[in-house]
Scaffold this motif. Sequence first.
Motif, PDB file in Angstrom:
ATOM      1  N   PHE A 320      29.671  35.683  57.399  1.00 27.77           N
ATOM      2  CA  PHE A 320      29.378  35.441  55.988  1.00 27.77           C
ATOM      3  C   PHE A 320      29.222  33.955  55.673  1.00 27.77           C
ATOM      4  O   PHE A 320      29.840  33.099  56.296  1.00 27.77           O
ATOM      5  N   LEU A 321      28.397  33.681  54.656  1.00 30.13           N
ATOM      6  CA  LEU A 321      28.276  32.351  54.092  1.00 30.13           C
ATOM      7  C   LEU A 321      29.139  32.297  52.835  1.00 30.13           C
ATOM      8  O   LEU A 321      29.093  33.215  52.005  1.00 30.13           O
ATOM      9  N   LYS A 322      29.915  31.251  52.700  1.00 27.28           N
ATOM     10  CA  LYS A 322      30.717  31.046  51.495  1.00 27.28           C
ATOM     11  C   LYS A 322      30.066  29.989  50.612  1.00 27.28           C
ATOM     12  O   LYS A 322      29.267  29.171  51.077  1.00 27.28           O
ATOM     13  N   LEU A 323      30.404  30.014  49.347  1.00 31.93           N
ATOM     14  CA  LEU A 323      29.918  29.035  48.380  1.00 31.93           C
ATOM     15  C   LEU A 323      31.118  28.281  47.840  1.00 31.93           C
ATOM     16  O   LEU A 323      31.971  28.870  47.162  1.00 31.93           O
ATOM     17  N   ASN A 324      31.206  26.995  48.198  1.00 31.07           N
ATOM     18  CA  ASN A 324      32.336  26.175  47.773  1.00 31.07           C
ATOM     19  C   ASN A 324      33.665  26.830  48.137  1.00 31.07           C
ATOM     20  O   ASN A 324      34.621  26.813  47.360  1.00 31.07           O
ATOM     21  N   GLY A 325      33.694  27.452  49.326  1.00 32.21           N
ATOM     22  CA  GLY A 325      34.923  28.016  49.839  1.00 32.21           C
ATOM     23  C   GLY A 325      35.217  29.441  49.432  1.00 32.21           C
ATOM     24  O   GLY A 325      36.193  30.038  49.896  1.00 32.21           O
ATOM     25  N   ASP A 326      34.390  30.036  48.579  1.00 34.38           N
ATOM     26  CA  ASP A 326      34.623  31.404  48.112  1.00 34.38           C
ATOM     27  C   ASP A 326      33.438  32.272  48.512  1.00 34.38           C
ATOM     28  O   ASP A 326      32.314  31.788  48.684  1.00 34.38           O
ATOM     29  N   ASP A 327      33.667  33.584  48.666  1.00 31.11           N
ATOM     30  CA  ASP A 327      32.610  34.496  49.092  1.00 31.11           C
ATOM     31  C   ASP A 327      31.467  34.549  48.083  1.00 31.11           C
ATOM     32  O   ASP A 327      31.696  34.543  46.861  1.00 31.11           O
ATOM     33  N   PHE A 328      30.226  34.598  48.591  1.00 32.69           N
ATOM     34  CA  PHE A 328      29.098  34.931  47.738  1.00 32.69           C
ATOM     35  C   PHE A 328      29.313  36.335  47.191  1.00 32.69           C
ATOM     36  O   PHE A 328      29.757  37.232  47.915  1.00 32.69           O
ATOM     37  N   SER A 329      28.989  36.558  45.931  1.00 32.75           N
ATOM     38  CA  SER A 329      29.188  37.883  45.335  1.00 32.75           C
ATOM     39  C   SER A 329      28.159  38.115  44.237  1.00 32.75           C
ATOM     40  O   SER A 329      28.142  37.397  43.237  1.00 32.75           O
ATOM     41  N   THR A 330      27.297  39.119  44.450  1.00 27.60           N
ATOM     42  CA  THR A 330      26.344  39.501  43.405  1.00 27.60           C
ATOM     43  C   THR A 330      27.077  40.065  42.207  1.00 27.60           C
ATOM     44  O   THR A 330      26.749  39.743  41.056  1.00 27.60           O
ATOM     45  N   SER A 331      28.067  40.930  42.441  1.00 30.39           N
ATOM     46  CA  SER A 331      28.760  41.598  41.335  1.00 30.39           C
ATOM     47  C   SER A 331      29.528  40.600  40.466  1.00 30.39           C
ATOM     48  O   SER A 331      29.652  40.788  39.258  1.00 30.39           O
ATOM     49  N   ARG A 332      30.040  39.526  41.079  1.00 28.48           N
ATOM     50  CA  ARG A 332      30.773  38.523  40.310  1.00 28.48           C
ATOM     51  C   ARG A 332      29.886  37.367  39.850  1.00 28.48           C
ATOM     52  O   ARG A 332      30.341  36.497  39.100  1.00 28.48           O
ATOM     53  N   GLY A 333      28.638  37.346  40.305  1.00 30.16           N
ATOM     54  CA  GLY A 333      27.734  36.269  39.918  1.00 30.16           C
ATOM     55  C   GLY A 333      28.057  34.936  40.575  1.00 30.16           C
ATOM     56  O   GLY A 333      27.591  33.893  40.122  1.00 30.16           O
ATOM     57  N   HIS A 334      28.866  34.970  41.650  1.00 29.81           N
ATOM     58  CA  HIS A 334      29.213  33.745  42.369  1.00 29.81           C
ATOM     59  C   HIS A 334      28.199  33.570  43.493  1.00 29.81           C
ATOM     60  O   HIS A 334      28.363  34.092  44.598  1.00 29.81           O
ATOM     61  N   ALA A 335      27.131  32.856  43.193  1.00 31.96           N
ATOM     62  CA  ALA A 335      26.025  32.791  44.147  1.00 31.96           C
ATOM     63  C   ALA A 335      25.106  31.630  43.821  1.00 31.96           C
ATOM     64  O   ALA A 335      25.097  31.100  42.703  1.00 31.96           O
ATOM     65  N   VAL A 336      24.344  31.224  44.826  1.00 31.32           N
ATOM     66  CA  VAL A 336      23.185  30.347  44.626  1.00 31.32           C
ATOM     67  C   VAL A 336      21.974  31.249  44.781  1.00 31.32           C
ATOM     68  O   VAL A 336      21.709  31.761  45.875  1.00 31.32           O
ATOM     69  N   TRP A 337      21.247  31.461  43.693  1.00 25.35           N
ATOM     70  CA  TRP A 337      20.120  32.391  43.713  1.00 25.35           C
ATOM     71  C   TRP A 337      18.910  31.715  44.335  1.00 25.35           C
ATOM     72  O   TRP A 337      18.571  30.574  44.012  1.00 25.35           O
ATOM     73  N   ILE A 338      18.255  32.417  45.234  1.00 22.11           N
ATOM     74  CA  ILE A 338      17.109  31.854  45.938  1.00 22.11           C
ATOM     75  C   ILE A 338      16.016  31.456  44.957  1.00 22.11           C
ATOM     76  O   ILE A 338      15.368  30.418  45.112  1.00 22.11           O
ATOM     77  N   ARG A 339      15.809  32.282  43.918  1.00 22.79           N
ATOM     78  CA  ARG A 339      14.753  31.965  42.946  1.00 22.79           C
ATOM     79  C   ARG A 339      15.013  30.621  42.263  1.00 22.79           C
ATOM     80  O   ARG A 339      14.078  29.881  41.933  1.00 22.79           O
ATOM     81  N   ASP A 340      16.300  30.297  42.021  1.00 22.95           N
ATOM     82  CA  ASP A 340      16.632  29.023  41.387  1.00 22.95           C
ATOM     83  C   ASP A 340      16.390  27.865  42.337  1.00 22.95           C
ATOM     84  O   ASP A 340      15.864  26.817  41.933  1.00 22.95           O
ATOM     85  N   MET A 341      16.764  28.017  43.598  1.00 27.53           N
ATOM     86  CA  MET A 341      16.517  26.953  44.569  1.00 27.53           C
ATOM     87  C   MET A 341      15.021  26.729  44.760  1.00 27.53           C
ATOM     88  O   MET A 341      14.559  25.583  44.859  1.00 27.53           O
TER      89      MET A 341
END
Length: 475
Positions: A320-341
């Motif tokens: 898995f890839l983490k984001l700032n030390g926490d799991d990526f999660s679609t359900s929690r919205g904790h993510a870097v969205w590809i469309r935004d990048m």
Amino acid sequence: MKGKFIVTITPPTPNGDLHLGHMSGPFLAADVLSRRLKQQGYDVLLVSYADDYQSYLPRKSKPLRRQPFEFARLVRDMMLNTMALADIDIDCFLQASDSDDYRQAAAHYVTRVADQVVLRTGKVFYCASCECYGYEGFGRGHCNWCGTSSDASQCEHCARMPDINQMPSMTCMSCQQPMVETSVEQYVWRVGENYPAVAQVHKNKPMRQCLSEYLDTALSDVSEVWPITRPGDAGLQLDQLAQQPLHTWFMGLAGYQACVSSYLREHPERGSFAHWWNDQTQLIHFLGFDCSYSHAIGYVAQQLNDPQGPPPGQFITNRFLKLNGDDFSTSRGHAVWIRDMAAHYPADAIRLYTALFAPETAVKNFVQADFDLWFSSFFTPLALAVDAAGHAVLDAGDVEADPFDSTEACYQRWCEHASISQFSMAGMADALCGISDLLLGRSAIQSPKNWLRWAEMAQALCPQLAAIIYSVRAQ
């Protein structure tokens, strides 16, 4: 054409758009290998589908007051656009809930293992307030194998199939209240009967260490059963199973088969279904490590019970890839969205960095500031050098490489990681960055031959930059 490959991407749940965690795992890796195989002259289909029968979908759509499949169609379109923004060149991304091919393929594999399927009474958790069962998306407890937080389907940490009889409690993910234990009649597959044959299939196959160690443990219990229906939950209802919902994890191989069938019906110029779905075609599956049970055990067992179609393939896992030390999660919205990048950075930059730091064998962490520094200090100078090199290739014609052949070590390392048996997009990216550093740092070796070598190495990872060299050369 040398031969045929079907490359698969584990189907994403259509409960939200694709994020960098998806891309760092099976999506980009499958695209990179597919492009490399095409480069070598192979005929390749890259396929996946929207996992419409996953219970995480109604968990998402219910509070939005949308019907699950209606919402899934919207999200699938979003995902297709996102893949285009990242230059993921997928042949078929099927809408499972709208596909007769999917239903027929699922029924086919149920038929193939029917003599190993029985009806049993089993334990499950239930929330009366929310009217939902804790099979997967709506309930969470702790894995009896590793102790981490998990649903009752497949543990994201250890990839084992939790034994619900060993899970003493579960929390409803809708109301956060304790669920109560109850029982249901459900169909179970005596899948363990196939474990010795599955182990034999994997015996000499190349795979990453985490999968090898997992299979050594997971295939030890030949009495293991896999509940394949989930009464009262999401799933595909089939007459063969008395309309009990067949859960999505059983249907992955059926989904890949349906993708091939659907695509070839719309693209007959690529050949017939029988031309592709046979024992001469090689399957390569890209999957998160948490999907190891369904893919490397369940689907192999299905194939061993089916005389038709390709033989069991190769399984390339990722962590898995983490984001700032926490799991990526679609359900929690904790993510870097590809469309935004993709709105701020070139697709090639996103692809190369994601490949370079892909969590292939260990968990990795994404930090935006680190990417920004890499983009300004490495990628931007590289892109400018490629622009200039394109014209140099055109002007100089065929000029021999530098006499010391400084790029050879990078090229050989790239060839090793670009092979099927040793595939690593991180290794490919590292070798590409190595030759890029050489070309950026030493003008003496910026010959047309070395830039063409660079383009060959970049074609699967940075297709837009590679195209600059090739398009100018073609002139």
